[in-house]
Design a protein around this motif. Sequence first.
Motif, PDB file in Angstrom:
ATOM      1  N   SER A 435       0.824  -1.214   0.000  1.00 27.81           N
ATOM      2  CA  SER A 435       0.000   0.000   0.000  1.00 27.81           C
ATOM      3  C   SER A 435       0.855   1.260   0.000  1.00 27.81           C
ATOM      4  O   SER A 435       0.459   2.289   0.548  1.00 27.81           O
ATOM      5  CB  SER A 435      -0.930   0.000   1.227  1.00 27.81           C
ATOM      6  OG  SER A 435      -1.779  -1.119   1.212  1.00 27.81           O
ATOM      7  N   LEU A 436       2.021   1.173  -0.591  1.00 30.34           N
ATOM      8  CA  LEU A 436       2.935   2.319  -0.643  1.00 30.34           C
ATOM      9  C   LEU A 436       2.288   3.516  -1.339  1.00 30.34           C
ATOM     10  O   LEU A 436       1.667   3.377  -2.389  1.00 30.34           O
ATOM     11  CB  LEU A 436       4.204   1.945  -1.403  1.00 30.34           C
ATOM     12  CG  LEU A 436       5.318   1.221  -0.654  1.00 30.34           C
ATOM     13  CD1 LEU A 436       6.453   0.899  -1.609  1.00 30.34           C
ATOM     14  CD2 LEU A 436       5.835   2.059   0.498  1.00 30.34           C
ATOM     15  N   LYS A 437       2.491   4.697  -0.743  1.00 32.12           N
ATOM     16  CA  LYS A 437       1.974   5.916  -1.347  1.00 32.12           C
ATOM     17  C   LYS A 437       3.077   6.802  -1.916  1.00 32.12           C
ATOM     18  O   LYS A 437       2.832   7.563  -2.859  1.00 32.12           O
ATOM     19  CB  LYS A 437       1.170   6.700  -0.306  1.00 32.12           C
ATOM     20  CG  LYS A 437      -0.105   5.998   0.121  1.00 32.12           C
ATOM     21  CD  LYS A 437      -0.901   6.855   1.094  1.00 32.12           C
ATOM     22  CE  LYS A 437      -2.198   6.152   1.488  1.00 32.12           C
ATOM     23  NZ  LYS A 437      -3.006   6.961   2.434  1.00 32.12           N
ATOM     24  N   GLY A 459       4.572  -0.123 -12.599  1.00 32.00           N
ATOM     25  CA  GLY A 459       3.583  -1.059 -13.137  1.00 32.00           C
ATOM     26  C   GLY A 459       3.005  -2.012 -12.108  1.00 32.00           C
ATOM     27  O   GLY A 459       2.074  -2.764 -12.419  1.00 32.00           O
ATOM     28  N   ASN A 460       3.526  -1.976 -10.857  1.00 29.97           N
ATOM     29  CA  ASN A 460       3.059  -2.935  -9.853  1.00 29.97           C
ATOM     30  C   ASN A 460       2.569  -2.309  -8.555  1.00 29.97           C
ATOM     31  O   ASN A 460       1.903  -2.991  -7.762  1.00 29.97           O
ATOM     32  CB  ASN A 460       4.176  -3.926  -9.527  1.00 29.97           C
ATOM     33  CG  ASN A 460       4.402  -4.938 -10.625  1.00 29.97           C
ATOM     34  OD1 ASN A 460       3.646  -5.894 -10.772  1.00 29.97           O
ATOM     35  ND2 ASN A 460       5.452  -4.724 -11.424  1.00 29.97           N
ATOM     36  N   LEU A 461       2.897  -1.044  -8.302  1.00 29.25           N
ATOM     37  CA  LEU A 461       2.474  -0.396  -7.061  1.00 29.25           C
ATOM     38  C   LEU A 461       1.156   0.334  -7.313  1.00 29.25           C
ATOM     39  O   LEU A 461       1.116   1.418  -7.896  1.00 29.25           O
ATOM     40  CB  LEU A 461       3.549   0.573  -6.573  1.00 29.25           C
ATOM     41  CG  LEU A 461       4.849  -0.093  -6.090  1.00 29.25           C
ATOM     42  CD1 LEU A 461       5.943   0.939  -5.856  1.00 29.25           C
ATOM     43  CD2 LEU A 461       4.588  -0.905  -4.821  1.00 29.25           C
ATOM     44  N   LYS A 462       0.067  -0.251  -6.836  1.00 34.55           N
ATOM     45  CA  LYS A 462      -1.274   0.215  -7.188  1.00 34.55           C
ATOM     46  C   LYS A 462      -1.733   1.437  -6.396  1.00 34.55           C
ATOM     47  O   LYS A 462      -2.681   2.118  -6.811  1.00 34.55           O
ATOM     48  CB  LYS A 462      -2.275  -0.914  -6.987  1.00 34.55           C
ATOM     49  CG  LYS A 462      -2.337  -1.434  -5.548  1.00 34.55           C
ATOM     50  CD  LYS A 462      -3.265  -2.616  -5.431  1.00 34.55           C
ATOM     51  CE  LYS A 462      -3.288  -3.144  -3.976  1.00 34.55           C
ATOM     52  NZ  LYS A 462      -4.146  -4.340  -3.836  1.00 34.55           N
ATOM     53  N   CYS A 463      -1.067   1.737  -5.267  1.00 32.82           N
ATOM     54  CA  CYS A 463      -1.522   2.847  -4.416  1.00 32.82           C
ATOM     55  C   CYS A 463      -0.623   4.075  -4.488  1.00 32.82           C
ATOM     56  O   CYS A 463      -0.796   5.021  -3.711  1.00 32.82           O
ATOM     57  CB  CYS A 463      -1.627   2.380  -2.967  1.00 32.82           C
ATOM     58  SG  CYS A 463      -2.805   1.046  -2.693  1.00 32.82           S
ATOM     59  N   LEU A 464       0.346   4.064  -5.384  1.00 35.10           N
ATOM     60  CA  LEU A 464       1.298   5.175  -5.465  1.00 35.10           C
ATOM     61  C   LEU A 464       0.604   6.505  -5.736  1.00 35.10           C
ATOM     62  O   LEU A 464      -0.246   6.609  -6.617  1.00 35.10           O
ATOM     63  CB  LEU A 464       2.326   4.916  -6.561  1.00 35.10           C
ATOM     64  CG  LEU A 464       3.639   4.226  -6.189  1.00 35.10           C
ATOM     65  CD1 LEU A 464       4.573   4.213  -7.392  1.00 35.10           C
ATOM     66  CD2 LEU A 464       4.308   4.888  -4.998  1.00 35.10           C
ATOM     67  N   GLU A 465       0.996   7.519  -4.967  1.00 36.10           N
ATOM     68  CA  GLU A 465       0.495   8.869  -5.184  1.00 36.10           C
ATOM     69  C   GLU A 465       1.604   9.818  -5.628  1.00 36.10           C
ATOM     70  O   GLU A 465       1.349  10.765  -6.359  1.00 36.10           O
ATOM     71  CB  GLU A 465      -0.151   9.402  -3.905  1.00 36.10           C
ATOM     72  CG  GLU A 465      -1.375   8.610  -3.466  1.00 36.10           C
ATOM     73  CD  GLU A 465      -1.957   9.127  -2.163  1.00 36.10           C
ATOM     74  OE1 GLU A 465      -1.399  10.120  -1.621  1.00 36.10           O
ATOM     75  OE2 GLU A 465      -2.945   8.548  -1.681  1.00 36.10           O
ATOM     76  N   LEU A 466       2.827   9.553  -5.171  1.00 34.88           N
ATOM     77  CA  LEU A 466       3.936  10.455  -5.501  1.00 34.88           C
ATOM     78  C   LEU A 466       5.219   9.663  -5.682  1.00 34.88           C
ATOM     79  O   LEU A 466       5.565   8.830  -4.843  1.00 34.88           O
ATOM     80  CB  LEU A 466       4.127  11.493  -4.387  1.00 34.88           C
ATOM     81  CG  LEU A 466       5.307  12.460  -4.534  1.00 34.88           C
ATOM     82  CD1 LEU A 466       5.145  13.328  -5.777  1.00 34.88           C
ATOM     83  CD2 LEU A 466       5.450  13.327  -3.283  1.00 34.88           C
TER      84      LEU A 466
END
Length: 500
Positions: A435-437, A459-466
């Motif tokens: 859940s990395l942001k 392509g794999n981190l679905k919760c990235l914001e920044l």
Amino acid sequence: MCHIPKVILRPPQGRREGGELDAGCRDLISSLPDEILGKILSLLPTKLAASTSILSKRWMNLLLLVETLDFDDSTFLYPDRDREDERRCFSDFVDKTVDLLPTCPIKSFSLNGSRYNKSRVDGWIGTALQRSLSELHLRCPHRIDRQTEFLFQSKTLTKLTLSHGCVVDFVPERIMFARDGPVIFPALKSLFIGDIVSGTANYISLIIMCPVLEELYIRNDDGGDYPPSWIRRLQSYCLKRLVIYFHVPKYRKVYEVEVEVIATTLTYFEYSGYVSRSYMLSNMPSLVEAKLDLRLWDSTIRYDNDYEDGSRSVNGFNVIFGNTTYLLDVISRNVETLHLSPHSLEAILFCCEYIRIFKNLLTLSFESDKDKGWHVVPRLLQRAPNLQTLVIKGLIHRVTGRCGDVCPCLLRRKKHNNNKVEEIVSKRSCLPTLSLKVLEISGYGGTRREIQQMRHFLGNLKCLELVKIGVVEQQADNKYLRRNLMSLPRLSSNCNIQFF
């Protein structure tokens, strides 16, 4: 005597044709208030500060405003004088300087070197303490004994440095009693202990008997002229910040001793050194931030072709000397920010029986090295359910059969099956479960491997914001590199990329 050239700030309008100076040009530094000049002189070695008195009448008495005295006997080396003459010259200079300031408060007193007489040093320290001394730095082989007992009584001393062979022959059983027992240094908040000469009992008492000590720095390394003095044990019930640097590989036997740290009030803990046989730490319920630099004694290259698919699996634990299990266990219970060196990634893999859940970990930061692998990284990520920020310093690392699944690197390996050779290249990634942001990358150079790694992350981190990218200086103005990164597909529709 060291001479300082007079610094003249020349306003442009003060220069006549032909380059001559206008008579109205002023020495703007000398026009500063006395208090400011005193602060400036306090930043200089005392011998240099004293020499400014010859510049002009304006500077003659400014030494009286200096709050920091920094004496270094290396500035008194003369090729035409013997050692005894140098010793006398240095001690006379310190005497005259201290006598010149009979009523002035002294904030900091530093003594560096070895060319002095012990009795005179005790006198200098005593005089400084009488003038509300708050910082004392003894980077010299001065002997602290019963004649120096007055030092432990100071109610103004808040910062103390003992290093470069300083001899601690005596620590009083008590100076006064506090609620929790006998104490020394009643006001000391920061203590730095380097390469000193001290017995076990004195070393322990020097730390545990300080009632308000908040910061402790211990440093032993092979660069010194003295054997390691840290006894691998410390105990304090008021410390908030603890930094230990213990790099003495030529004394390998000392690492056979268990490292014991009893410090229940720590908020910051930093440990750097070769791995020891074992570690025993007290619980640290207030720990917020930790930094580990743990180094293996042996190379792990011979295990590069071992895999964890059942064909040749190596657990790692007990293969290499050292046990970091309990060290990581205690840290993992409450830490919110964890920094790991590339050496630590290997040490945790090979010297840790298990990895506990990091229930409070919000930020994980680690540094990469082209000679160190990433295999333990997914294990750490999967045991940090509340992780919000991942910081990576450099993406290039060693590719092995145990290379972690947070990267797309594949060590192509061959499996023989009925005389047929098959290449096994499949790998599952733990990234989609995170859940990395925030992802922060520094030292990015835009190489093919780095682009593949960024494609894997995005392509794999679905919760990235920044995503924050720090580009290496050589590529700072490379617009193609930035366009290339911005064009990579992102699983998270809310993901923004920033460069710094």
